[in-house]
Design an enzyme around this catalytic site. Structure first.
Site, short mmCIF file in Angstrom:
data_model
loop_
_atom_site.label_atom_id
_atom_site.label_comp_id
_atom_site.label_asym_id
_atom_site.label_seq_id
_atom_site.Cartn_x
_atom_site.Cartn_y
_atom_site.Cartn_z
N GLY A 1 0.72 -0.99 0.33
CA GLY A 1 0.07 -0.42 0.19
C GLY A 1 0.72 1.32 0.15
N ALA A 2 1.74 1.60 -0.77
CA ALA A 2 3.05 2.61 -1.07
C ALA A 2 2.55 3.14 -0.99
CB ALA A 2 3.86 1.71 -1.33
N ASN A 3 1.46 3.38 -2.48
CA ASN A 3 0.96 4.60 -3.05
C ASN A 3 0.55 5.55 -2.96
OD1 ASN A 3 -0.79 2.27 -3.68
ND2 ASN A 3 -1.96 4.49 -4.20
N GLY B 1 -1.03 7.90 1.13
CA GLY B 1 -1.23 7.48 2.65
C GLY B 1 0.16 7.10 3.56
N GLY C 1 1.96 4.74 3.89
CA GLY C 1 2.59 3.44 2.55
C GLY C 1 3.55 4.61 1.72
N SER D 1 -4.41 -0.74 14.36
CA SER D 1 -4.96 0.59 14.92
C SER D 1 -5.52 0.57 16.05
CB SER D 1 -6.26 0.52 13.95
OG SER D 1 -7.18 1.44 13.85
N TYR E 1 -13.88 -4.48 10.23
CA TYR E 1 -12.57 -3.65 11.13
C TYR E 1 -11.69 -3.47 12.07
CZ TYR E 1 -9.14 0.45 10.09
OH TYR E 1 -7.49 1.20 10.54
#
Length: 303
Positions: A21-23, A25, A27, A147, A172
C-alpha cells in the site's frame, strides 16, 4: 530513542524493503523515509497508475533510483503468490501496511470478507510466502500496521465471512485485532524455533489519510474527513511508529509502537500496550491455524 524522527533512521544502504500500500498515505510516507536513507524499496501496490506516480515522486524527492513498483492485490491469493514467487533476493524489511476500512460488505477473489481478507489474510499469506526471503537477510523485521480500533475488536470465528451479520466498523476492528494476534503469535513461533527475523507491530494514532475512501456513505465520509483533518496528525507523523519499529536500534520482537501523546492519538513513537484480547495466546493460535487453512500458507519450519 526519544524524539525519534526520520532523521533518526540509520543508513539503510544495501537493504531491501517491501511496503504494501505504498502509493499513498502512511505507506507512501514510510517508503519515502526508507528510500531517503538508501534502502531499495519495492512498492507493493494494487493500482499500477498510482504506484507508478509514487515511484516517480519518491525517486525525485530522495534521489534514490532503487525504487520500483511491484503489483500486488492483497484481495487475491493468486496475486500474493505471484508476488512472492517473483521475489529475487533477501527482504530486510517487510512493512504490512495496506488496508481498507469500514467498506460495504464485499468479498475478495477467494470469497473472504474484504476487510478480514485484505487487512489480515492477505498479509498473513504474504508474510508466510516471503519467509524464505526474510530468512536470507541478516536481521529481518516484519512490521504489521494495526490501529487503535483493535481495542473494540473480537474474532468472530463462527462467522468470519460475515454471512449472518455485517457491521462495517466491527469487521474493521476485528481485522486490526487480527493484525496484532498474528504479530504476537508469529513472534512466539520465531523465538521458539530460534529464527533471526523478528515480528513487531505499530499503529499510527489518529492520522489523516485516504483510508476512508473505500466507504460508500457520503455523509459519514464527509464527517470523518473533517474530523480527521481537524484533529489528526499528517501522514508523515503517522508513519513514525512504523518507521521506529522497522529501523530503531533495540527494537525487540513482539513489541508494539504507537504515538506517545494523550490517548495515543498523536506524538512521537513509544512502546504501547495493546488491549487484553490481543494478548490471548489461545485466540492467537486458533487464528493462526484458521488463517493457514483458509490461505493454504503454512510458514515452513514454524510448526
Amino acid at each position: 530513542m526519544e524524539n525519534f524522527s526520520t532523521e533518526s533512521i540509520p543508513d539503510l544502504s544495501g537493504s531491501t524493503a517491501v511496503v504494501t500500500g505504498a502509493n499513498s498515505g502512511l505507506g507512501l510516507q514510510t517508503a519515502l523515509a526508507l528510500a531517503s536513507k538508501g534502502a531499495s524499496v519495492d512498492l507493493a501496490c494494487r493500482d499500477r497508475q498510482r504506484g507508478e506516480a509514487a515511484v516517480k515522486q519518491i525517486r525525485a524527492e530522495t534521489g534514490n533510483k532503487n525504487v520500483r513498483l511491484r503489483q500486488l492485490d492483497l484481495a487475491s491469493l493468486d496475486s500474493v503468490r505471484r508476488f512472492a514467487a517473483d521475489q529475487d533476493g533477501p527482504v530486510d524489511l517487510l512493512i504490512n501496511n495496506a488496508g481498507v476500512m469500514a467498506t460495504p460488505h464485499r468479498t475478495t477473489a477467494d470469497g473472504f470478507e474484504l476487510q478480514f481478507g485484505v487487512n489480515h489474510l492477505g498479509h498473513f499469506a504474504l508474510t508466510g510466502l516471503l519467509l524464505p526471503a526474510l530468512r536470507k537477510a541478516p536481521a529481518a523485521r516484519v512490521v504489521t500496521v494495526s490501529s487503535l480500533a483493535h481495542r473494540g475488536g473480537r474474532i468472530d470465528f463462527e462467522d468470519l465471512s460475515a454471512q449472518r451479520r455485517y457491521r462495517p466498523w466491527a469487521r474493521y476492528n476485528q481485522s486490526k485485532l487480527a493484525n496484532l494476534l498474528f504479530t504476537f503469535e508469529f513472534q512466539r513461533r520465531l523465538r521458539t524455533h530460534g529464527e533471526k527475523p523478528v515480528a513487531v507491530a505499530a499503529h499510527p494514532g489518529f492520522t489523516s489519510t485516504n483510508l476512508t475512501s473505500g466507504m460508500n456513505h457520503p455523509a459519514t465520509l464527509d464527517i470523518l474527513g473533517s474530523f480527521f483533518r481537524l484533529l489528526g496528525q499528517d501522514g508523515a507523523a503517522g508513519a513514525l511508529p512504523t518507521l521506529y519499529a522497522a529501523t530503531a536500534p533495540g527494537v525487540r520482537g513482539g513489541e508494539f509502537y504507537g504515538p506517545g501523546g494523550p490517548g495515543q492519538l498523536r506524538g512521537r513513537p513509544v512502546p504501547v500496550t495493546p488491549a487484553p484480547q490481543a494478548l490471548d495466546p489461545l485466540t492467537a493460535r486458533r487464528l493462526w491455524d484458521v488463517s493457514a487453512r483458509l490461505t493454504g500458507v503454512r510458514f515452513p519450519g514454524l510448526g
